[in-house]
Design a protein around this motif. Structure first.
Motif, short mmCIF file in Angstrom:
data_model
loop_
_atom_site.label_atom_id
_atom_site.label_comp_id
_atom_site.label_asym_id
_atom_site.label_seq_id
_atom_site.Cartn_x
_atom_site.Cartn_y
_atom_site.Cartn_z
N ALA A 37 -79.05 -2.38 -36.03
CA ALA A 37 -78.18 -2.35 -34.86
C ALA A 37 -79.04 -2.61 -33.62
O ALA A 37 -80.28 -2.52 -33.70
CB ALA A 37 -77.49 -0.99 -34.76
N PRO A 38 -78.44 -2.93 -32.49
CA PRO A 38 -79.24 -3.28 -31.31
C PRO A 38 -80.29 -2.26 -30.92
O PRO A 38 -81.39 -2.62 -30.48
CB PRO A 38 -78.17 -3.43 -30.21
CG PRO A 38 -76.96 -3.86 -30.94
CD PRO A 38 -76.99 -3.12 -32.25
N SER A 39 -79.98 -0.97 -31.10
CA SER A 39 -80.93 0.07 -30.68
C SER A 39 -81.42 0.91 -31.86
O SER A 39 -81.93 2.02 -31.68
CB SER A 39 -80.30 0.97 -29.62
OG SER A 39 -79.99 0.22 -28.45
N HIS A 40 -81.27 0.38 -33.08
CA HIS A 40 -81.75 1.10 -34.28
C HIS A 40 -82.04 0.08 -35.37
O HIS A 40 -81.14 -0.38 -36.07
CB HIS A 40 -80.69 2.10 -34.77
CG HIS A 40 -81.18 2.99 -35.87
ND1 HIS A 40 -81.86 4.16 -35.64
CD2 HIS A 40 -81.09 2.87 -37.21
CE1 HIS A 40 -82.16 4.73 -36.79
NE2 HIS A 40 -81.72 3.97 -37.77
N GLY A 41 -83.32 -0.26 -35.52
CA GLY A 41 -83.69 -1.29 -36.47
C GLY A 41 -83.92 -0.80 -37.88
O GLY A 41 -83.90 -1.60 -38.83
N ASP A 42 -84.15 0.50 -38.07
CA ASP A 42 -84.48 1.05 -39.38
C ASP A 42 -83.26 0.99 -40.30
O ASP A 42 -82.23 1.62 -40.04
CB ASP A 42 -84.95 2.50 -39.21
CG ASP A 42 -85.44 3.13 -40.49
OD1 ASP A 42 -85.11 2.62 -41.58
OD2 ASP A 42 -86.16 4.14 -40.42
N THR A 43 -83.39 0.27 -41.41
CA THR A 43 -82.27 0.10 -42.34
C THR A 43 -82.32 1.09 -43.51
O THR A 43 -81.63 0.90 -44.51
CB THR A 43 -82.27 -1.33 -42.89
OG1 THR A 43 -83.51 -1.58 -43.57
CG2 THR A 43 -82.08 -2.35 -41.77
N GLY A 44 -83.09 2.16 -43.37
CA GLY A 44 -83.31 3.07 -44.49
C GLY A 44 -82.07 3.71 -45.09
O GLY A 44 -82.03 4.03 -46.28
N TRP A 45 -81.04 3.92 -44.28
CA TRP A 45 -79.82 4.53 -44.79
C TRP A 45 -78.92 3.54 -45.53
O TRP A 45 -78.04 3.95 -46.32
CB TRP A 45 -79.01 5.13 -43.64
CG TRP A 45 -79.57 6.39 -43.07
CD1 TRP A 45 -80.48 6.51 -42.05
CD2 TRP A 45 -79.25 7.74 -43.48
NE1 TRP A 45 -80.75 7.83 -41.81
CE2 TRP A 45 -80.02 8.61 -42.66
CE3 TRP A 45 -78.40 8.28 -44.44
CZ2 TRP A 45 -79.95 9.99 -42.80
CZ3 TRP A 45 -78.33 9.66 -44.57
CH2 TRP A 45 -79.09 10.50 -43.76
N MET A 46 -79.08 2.27 -45.31
CA MET A 46 -78.04 1.31 -45.63
C MET A 46 -77.67 1.19 -47.12
O MET A 46 -76.52 0.91 -47.45
CB MET A 46 -78.40 -0.07 -45.08
CG MET A 46 -78.21 -0.19 -43.58
SD MET A 46 -76.47 0.00 -43.08
CE MET A 46 -75.76 -1.52 -43.72
N ASN A 47 -78.61 1.38 -48.02
CA ASN A 47 -78.32 1.22 -49.44
C ASN A 47 -78.17 2.56 -50.16
O ASN A 47 -78.31 2.62 -51.40
CB ASN A 47 -79.41 0.39 -50.11
CG ASN A 47 -79.44 -1.03 -49.59
OD1 ASN A 47 -78.39 -1.64 -49.37
ND2 ASN A 47 -80.64 -1.56 -49.37
N THR A 48 -77.86 3.62 -49.42
CA THR A 48 -77.86 4.96 -50.00
C THR A 48 -76.48 5.56 -50.21
O THR A 48 -76.36 6.64 -50.78
CB THR A 48 -78.67 5.92 -49.11
OG1 THR A 48 -77.99 6.08 -47.85
CG2 THR A 48 -80.08 5.40 -48.86
#
Length: 230
Positions: A37-48
């Protein structure tokens, strides 16, 4: 009506840590960060999502869009709001959230919204709703009524929900209560009587003896049953 304890933290704690929290505390739901997202680059949650649902967690998808102050991206326009709302819907679908789920736009600035930020929020909400998702806003209790009224001027597909924050400190501090039974006060105690969720503590460090990670810093929340997403 019962209320349930939840937490949010920007970086995914890991499958084993989440399983331990579910088994050893009364936490029942958590924030789920849509990214990039524009102010949150960490994708760690996305595949959980599938793993967390199997563990029994309720999930509140959060989108960190444009911010008026502080860290993050700062393109505060209606045009960008439309792009970001569509992006939030796309990410929610990618993560496995069904249409109709609430997605919360993270508004970090607790000061009175400007004309530009209101235009951004309205465009974001309209674009998200056009893709079949329901609109939520995470914001200070001070501006919650203002933003709820703003959203009510739109033709949305569901009543907007407010995730209001009201905390005594934003400084990192040790949590001194029981980790087995976090308090579950009525979200109306946030100062916004119609809040669906109350973020009541920020940056509190939990001591978790026996957990895979024995200390973690989180924000603590309380919500009505099912009021986080569906």
């Amino acid at each position: 009506m019962g209320f349930q304890a939840g937490f949010d933290t920007s970086h995914y704690p890991g499958d084993s840590q989440m399983a331990w929290l579910k088994a050893n505390t009364n936490l029942t739901w958590c924030g789920f960060y849509l990214a990039p997202a524009p102010s949150h680059g960490d994708t760690g949650w996305m595949n959980t999502r599938a793993t967390l649902v199997a563990q029994g967690w309720g999930l509140a998808p959060v989108y960190l869009g444009q911010q008026t102050a502080g860290p993050g991206s700062h393109i505060i326009t209606a045009a960008q709001g439309s792009l970001d709302g569509a992006n939030a819907a796309q990410l929610a679908g990618q993560a496995g959230f069904a249409q109709g789920s609430y997605v919360y736009l993270d508004v970090e600035d607790g000061s009175a919204p400007t004309a530009a930020s209101q235009a951004y929020i309205k465009a974001w909400a309209q674009a998200l709703a056009q893709q079949g998702y329901s609109v939520g806003i995470y914001c200070s209790h001070v501006i919650a009524a203002n933003l709820f009224s703003l959203l009510q001027t739109l033709e949305l597909n569901a009543t907007p929900r407010i995730w209001a924050y009201k905390v005594s400190t934003t400084a990192t501090h040790a949590y001194t209560g029981s980790i087995a039974t976090f308090p579950t006060p009525d979200p109306a105690g946030s100062g916004y009587v119609s809040a669906s969720i109350w973020q009541r503590e920020q940056n509190c460090t939990l001591s978790l003896p026996g957990a895979p990670v024995t200390a973690m810093t989180v924000d603590l929340n309380t919500a009505g049953v099912g009021d986080w997403s569906g």
